[in-house]
Write a protein that holds these residues in place. Structure first.
Motif, PDB file in Angstrom:
ATOM      1  N   THR A 156     -22.420 -55.567  48.812  1.00 19.49           N
ATOM      2  CA  THR A 156     -23.610 -55.587  48.580  1.00 19.49           C
ATOM      3  C   THR A 156     -23.961 -56.051  49.811  1.00 19.49           C
ATOM      4  OG1 THR A 156     -23.814 -57.351  47.914  1.00 19.49           O
ATOM      5  CG2 THR A 156     -23.552 -55.868  46.626  1.00 19.49           C
ATOM      6  N   GLY A 157     -23.829 -56.744  51.367  1.00 18.99           N
ATOM      7  CA  GLY A 157     -24.454 -57.666  52.356  1.00 18.99           C
ATOM      8  C   GLY A 157     -23.701 -57.971  53.452  1.00 18.99           C
ATOM      9  N   ARG A 200     -21.574 -60.696  54.172  1.00 17.70           N
ATOM     10  CA  ARG A 200     -20.553 -61.536  53.650  1.00 17.70           C
ATOM     11  C   ARG A 200     -20.715 -61.894  52.163  1.00 17.70           C
ATOM     12  NH1 ARG A 200     -17.191 -64.324  56.311  1.00 17.70           N
ATOM     13  NH2 ARG A 200     -17.541 -66.746  55.382  1.00 17.70           N
ATOM     14  N   ARG A 201     -21.248 -60.593  51.326  1.00 17.39           N
ATOM     15  CA  ARG A 201     -21.582 -61.237  50.220  1.00 17.39           C
ATOM     16  C   ARG A 201     -21.342 -59.562  49.344  1.00 17.39           C
ATOM     17  NH1 ARG A 201     -26.432 -63.324  47.320  1.00 17.39           N
ATOM     18  NH2 ARG A 201     -26.974 -62.107  45.748  1.00 17.39           N
ATOM     19  N   TYR A 202     -20.734 -59.782  48.171  1.00 17.92           N
ATOM     20  CA  TYR A 202     -19.707 -58.901  47.022  1.00 17.92           C
ATOM     21  C   TYR A 202     -20.468 -59.317  45.542  1.00 17.92           C
ATOM     22  CZ  TYR A 202     -17.029 -57.900  51.137  1.00 17.92           C
ATOM     23  OH  TYR A 202     -17.172 -57.128  52.368  1.00 17.92           O
ATOM     24  N   THR A 203     -19.983 -58.780  45.519  1.00 18.88           N
ATOM     25  CA  THR A 203     -19.760 -58.193  43.778  1.00 18.88           C
ATOM     26  C   THR A 203     -19.172 -58.340  42.861  1.00 18.88           C
ATOM     27  OG1 THR A 203     -22.528 -57.323  43.638  1.00 18.88           O
ATOM     28  CG2 THR A 203     -21.237 -57.216  41.330  1.00 18.88           C
ATOM     29  N   GLY A 204     -18.124 -58.897  42.847  1.00 18.64           N
ATOM     30  CA  GLY A 204     -16.431 -58.716  42.261  1.00 18.64           C
ATOM     31  C   GLY A 204     -17.145 -57.868  40.453  1.00 18.64           C
ATOM     32  N   HIS A 205     -16.318 -57.491  39.879  1.00 22.54           N
ATOM     33  CA  HIS A 205     -16.408 -56.232  38.866  1.00 22.54           C
ATOM     34  C   HIS A 205     -14.832 -56.629  37.503  1.00 22.54           C
ATOM     35  CE1 HIS A 205     -20.003 -54.462  39.662  1.00 22.54           C
ATOM     36  NE2 HIS A 205     -19.339 -54.735  41.529  1.00 22.54           N
ATOM     37  N   VAL A 261     -19.500 -60.922  38.932  1.00 25.11           N
ATOM     38  CA  VAL A 261     -19.565 -62.845  39.701  1.00 25.11           C
ATOM     39  C   VAL A 261     -19.834 -62.119  40.996  1.00 25.11           C
ATOM     40  CG1 VAL A 261     -17.165 -62.728  40.578  1.00 25.11           C
ATOM     41  CG2 VAL A 261     -18.836 -64.252  40.064  1.00 25.11           C
ATOM     42  N   LEU A 262     -20.844 -63.011  41.551  1.00 23.26           N
ATOM     43  CA  LEU A 262     -21.357 -62.878  43.022  1.00 23.26           C
ATOM     44  C   LEU A 262     -20.727 -63.610  43.441  1.00 23.26           C
ATOM     45  CD1 LEU A 262     -25.540 -62.285  42.493  1.00 23.26           C
ATOM     46  CD2 LEU A 262     -23.861 -60.367  42.575  1.00 23.26           C
ATOM     47  N   VAL A 263     -19.950 -63.456  44.655  1.00 18.02           N
ATOM     48  CA  VAL A 263     -19.151 -63.831  46.045  1.00 18.02           C
ATOM     49  C   VAL A 263     -20.059 -63.763  47.220  1.00 18.02           C
ATOM     50  CG1 VAL A 263     -17.720 -64.209  46.240  1.00 18.02           C
ATOM     51  CG2 VAL A 263     -17.367 -63.073  44.420  1.00 18.02           C
ATOM     52  N   GLY A 264     -20.075 -64.707  47.916  1.00 17.30           N
ATOM     53  CA  GLY A 264     -20.314 -64.295  48.964  1.00 17.30           C
ATOM     54  C   GLY A 264     -19.635 -65.958  50.068  1.00 17.30           C
ATOM     55  N   SER A 265     -20.910 -65.807  51.101  1.00 11.27           N
ATOM     56  CA  SER A 265     -20.912 -66.974  52.163  1.00 11.27           C
ATOM     57  C   SER A 265     -21.393 -68.329  51.726  1.00 11.27           C
ATOM     58  CB  SER A 265     -20.307 -67.228  53.384  1.00 11.27           C
ATOM     59  OG  SER A 265     -21.426 -66.889  53.500  1.00 11.27           O
ATOM     60  N   ASP A 293     -23.345 -70.177  52.578  1.00 14.70           N
ATOM     61  CA  ASP A 293     -24.944 -70.237  53.008  1.00 14.70           C
ATOM     62  C   ASP A 293     -25.956 -69.449  52.674  1.00 14.70           C
ATOM     63  OD1 ASP A 293     -23.513 -67.604  54.883  1.00 14.70           O
ATOM     64  OD2 ASP A 293     -24.583 -68.089  56.242  1.00 14.70           O
ATOM     65  N   VAL A 294     -25.206 -68.213  51.470  1.00 14.93           N
ATOM     66  CA  VAL A 294     -25.764 -67.683  50.857  1.00 14.93           C
ATOM     67  C   VAL A 294     -25.836 -68.630  49.370  1.00 14.93           C
ATOM     68  CG1 VAL A 294     -25.776 -65.282  49.825  1.00 14.93           C
ATOM     69  CG2 VAL A 294     -24.717 -65.869  51.605  1.00 14.93           C
ATOM     70  N   ASP A 295     -26.920 -68.679  48.729  1.00 16.77           N
ATOM     71  CA  ASP A 295     -27.807 -68.874  47.396  1.00 16.77           C
ATOM     72  C   ASP A 295     -27.515 -67.179  46.895  1.00 16.77           C
ATOM     73  OD1 ASP A 295     -29.427 -70.618  48.296  1.00 16.77           O
ATOM     74  OD2 ASP A 295     -30.733 -69.901  48.689  1.00 16.77           O
ATOM     75  N   GLY A 296     -27.124 -68.609  45.142  1.00 18.02           N
ATOM     76  CA  GLY A 296     -26.723 -67.690  44.562  1.00 18.02           C
ATOM     77  C   GLY A 296     -25.044 -66.934  44.371  1.00 18.02           C
ATOM     78  N   VAL A 297     -23.953 -67.236  44.844  1.00 17.93           N
ATOM     79  CA  VAL A 297     -23.041 -67.159  44.513  1.00 17.93           C
ATOM     80  C   VAL A 297     -22.406 -68.254  44.555  1.00 17.93           C
ATOM     81  CG1 VAL A 297     -23.372 -64.587  46.405  1.00 17.93           C
ATOM     82  CG2 VAL A 297     -22.497 -66.984  47.533  1.00 17.93           C
TER      83      VAL A 297
END
Length: 137
Positions: free
Chosen positions: A9-10, A12-17, A24-28, A30-34
């Motif tokens: 989704t961006g 180093r940002r992914y959405t797990g399904h 679930v929101l997944v990322g590095s 340094d990304v807020d909310g994941v």
């Protein structure tokens, strides 16, 4: 069987399904909310331990017992592994005798060792495969 996948989704940002509708929101880090993948691994371990010990704990403490399982472990960045994951199950055991507390610890450890699939998998050093699939036309 439940299907699982992640979608980018961006950067180093992914959405797990899951095919059951969970996300679930997944990322590095340094990304807020994941959650980072490593954090999800730790959460999966703690949740598995909790679920594995739920029935014996409810039997001894009552169905409405409160539990928190904390899990930690720093990554070894040279090897890119977690050499140690430490879990702590926090419970109010004030209503139990010392003997009952000791017995409870044995039963909980046995339940987790027998049925926590995540923990058993991590301890066994499972084999992981990976492939690239060209879905272009």
């Amino acid at each position: 069987m439940t299907q699982l996948w992640v979608e980018r989704t961006g950067t180093r940002r992914y959405t797990g399904h899951s095919s059951r509708g969970a996300q679930v929101l997944v990322g590095s880090e340094d990304v807020d909310g994941v959650f980072t993948p490593g954090e999800l691994l730790k959460i999966a371990l703690a949740a598995c331990s909790g679920m594995s010990s739920d029935q014996p704990l409810a039997h001894r403490l009552g169905d409405d017992y409160h539990a928190v399982i904390r899990v930690s472990g720093a990554a070894d960045r040279d090897q890119e592994v977690y050499p140690l994951l430490a879990e702590t199950l926090e419970l109010d055991l004030s209503g139990l005798s010392a003997e009952d507390k000791e017995r409870l610890v044995v039963v909980v450890n046995r339940a987790i060792d027998l049925v926590c699939t995540v923990g058993r998998t991590l301890k066994s050093g499972t084999k992981v495969t990976f492939e690239v699939s060209d879905v272009g036309t």
